[in-house]
Design a protein around this motif. Sequence first.
Motif, PDB file in Angstrom:
ATOM      1  N   PRO A  74       0.832  -1.216   0.000  1.00  0.00           N
ATOM      2  CA  PRO A  74       0.000   0.000   0.000  1.00  0.00           C
ATOM      3  C   PRO A  74       0.861   1.258   0.000  1.00  0.00           C
ATOM      4  CG  PRO A  74       0.142  -0.888   2.214  1.00  0.00           C
ATOM      5  CD  PRO A  74       0.894  -1.849   1.327  1.00  0.00           C
ATOM      6  N   GLY A  75       0.283   2.345  -0.505  1.00  0.00           N
ATOM      7  CA  GLY A  75       0.975   3.631  -0.410  1.00  0.00           C
ATOM      8  C   GLY A  75       1.216   4.334  -1.722  1.00  0.00           C
ATOM      9  N   HIS A  79      -4.144   2.989  -2.596  1.00  0.00           N
ATOM     10  CA  HIS A  79      -4.428   3.824  -1.434  1.00  0.00           C
ATOM     11  C   HIS A  79      -4.760   2.906  -0.255  1.00  0.00           C
ATOM     12  CE1 HIS A  79      -6.544   6.674   1.168  1.00  0.00           C
ATOM     13  NE2 HIS A  79      -5.892   7.627   0.491  1.00  0.00           N
ATOM     14  N   PRO A  80      -4.294   3.216   0.953  1.00  0.00           N
ATOM     15  CA  PRO A  80      -4.544   2.307   2.087  1.00  0.00           C
ATOM     16  C   PRO A  80      -6.019   2.078   2.381  1.00  0.00           C
ATOM     17  CG  PRO A  80      -3.659   4.416   2.834  1.00  0.00           C
ATOM     18  CD  PRO A  80      -3.477   4.371   1.355  1.00  0.00           C
ATOM     19  N   VAL A  83      -7.071  -0.741   0.138  1.00  0.00           N
ATOM     20  CA  VAL A  83      -6.561  -2.016   0.647  1.00  0.00           C
ATOM     21  C   VAL A  83      -7.410  -2.478   1.821  1.00  0.00           C
ATOM     22  CG1 VAL A  83      -4.587  -3.165   1.710  1.00  0.00           C
ATOM     23  CG2 VAL A  83      -4.220  -1.547  -0.162  1.00  0.00           C
ATOM     24  N   LEU A 102       1.894  -7.026   4.264  1.00  0.00           N
ATOM     25  CA  LEU A 102       2.108  -5.680   3.757  1.00  0.00           C
ATOM     26  C   LEU A 102       3.607  -5.385   3.702  1.00  0.00           C
ATOM     27  CD1 LEU A 102      -0.705  -3.890   5.788  1.00  0.00           C
ATOM     28  CD2 LEU A 102      -0.827  -4.844   3.472  1.00  0.00           C
ATOM     29  N   CYS A 130       0.386   3.612   6.359  1.00  0.00           N
ATOM     30  CA  CYS A 130      -0.680   2.826   5.728  1.00  0.00           C
ATOM     31  C   CYS A 130      -1.183   1.733   6.662  1.00  0.00           C
ATOM     32  CB  CYS A 130      -0.167   2.200   4.429  1.00  0.00           C
ATOM     33  SG  CYS A 130       0.128   3.377   3.083  1.00  0.00           S
ATOM     34  N   VAL A 131      -0.264   1.048   7.330  1.00  0.00           N
ATOM     35  CA  VAL A 131      -0.659  -0.020   8.256  1.00  0.00           C
ATOM     36  C   VAL A 131      -1.576   0.530   9.340  1.00  0.00           C
ATOM     37  CG1 VAL A 131       0.191  -1.591  10.045  1.00  0.00           C
ATOM     38  CG2 VAL A 131       1.365  -1.459   7.838  1.00  0.00           C
ATOM     39  N   ILE A 134      -4.984   1.282   7.841  1.00  0.00           N
ATOM     40  CA  ILE A 134      -5.729   0.055   7.510  1.00  0.00           C
ATOM     41  C   ILE A 134      -6.274  -0.594   8.772  1.00  0.00           C
ATOM     42  CG2 ILE A 134      -5.470  -2.290   6.586  1.00  0.00           C
ATOM     43  CD1 ILE A 134      -3.392  -1.039   4.595  1.00  0.00           C
TER      44      ILE A 134
END
Length: 332
Positions: A74-75, A79-80, A83, A102, A130-131, A134
């Motif tokens: 992602p990123g 886009h997160p 995801v 990821l 992103c993590v 998400i």
Amino acid sequence: MTVYGFHASHEQVPPADLLAAVVRAEEAGFGAAMCSDHFSPWSVRQGESGFAWSWLGAALQATDRIPFGVVNAPGQRYHPAIVAQAVGTLAAMYPGRFWAALGSGEASNEHITGDRWPRKDVRNARLRECVDAIRALLRGEEVSHDGLVTVDRARLWTRPDTVPPLIGAACSEATAAWCADWADGLVTVNAPRERLRRIADAYRSAGGTGPLYLQVHLSWDPDPDTALAVAHDQWRTNVHGPPASWDLDTPELFDSVSEHVTPERVTGSVNVSADLGQHAAWLQEYADLGFDTVMLHHVGREQSAFVDAFGDKVLPRLDATPAAPAYAEEAR
């Protein structure tokens, strides 16, 4: 007990054939599956790159019990929030059968957006943003964030009852240790045994407590010359470690820098043998290193003979579970 699974390589096999292969793998006794998520193959010779998320819905429906994972970056290309929506939908439809790994990605897949390819430290920082986004979305929170990625008042309306595991993808000790701070497990690819031990130890020593996954590249054929020729044809572009594997941005470039790679060098990245007993011994070694799930990736484009032979002659020799257990606890 170690679970042995099937790796679905979208870069090499058309999606319909790959779907048939994973159904066949479950029937043959493989206990799990995972797939890549590429926009481009590693080589022009590989010649495929199906969309992983479309395929995953079909594969989960076509199989009965095995869990699936996907390695995603992602990123940039994703886009997160998208995801999170994809993860949330699959996990809601197939409870306990889906996880996502990821990672910070490779230029060969991400350059298509036209954005610049960041340094590794920036990619890691972007991945962590992103993590966090998400995870928050999967918990049902509304997320707004301004940083290396921007999220504006995002909320997931369809979510699973249990947040699926978010696994860290790492090919180095440093990244493995970094993943321990946020990941529900770790996935890496086969390397010399001592290097794999160091990667696993780095994750554990940094506080990582989740399961360890390993993707193993292998080539098998009853004829040893054919096994080696298949590995050389399909996987010689993958002998280059980071940063080349991160930064080369087209299949043509991978083919160019791999023009003089010898078959013997490929055996450093791919377990090549016509002897099924040797393959079983190699797989047992990975289990002995502490890997909870080992995903088998036959690097040839034709999968049926590999699935049948390993299901009949290799998996029964291993101390393995018949299928990976569904996750029971909510991820962090």
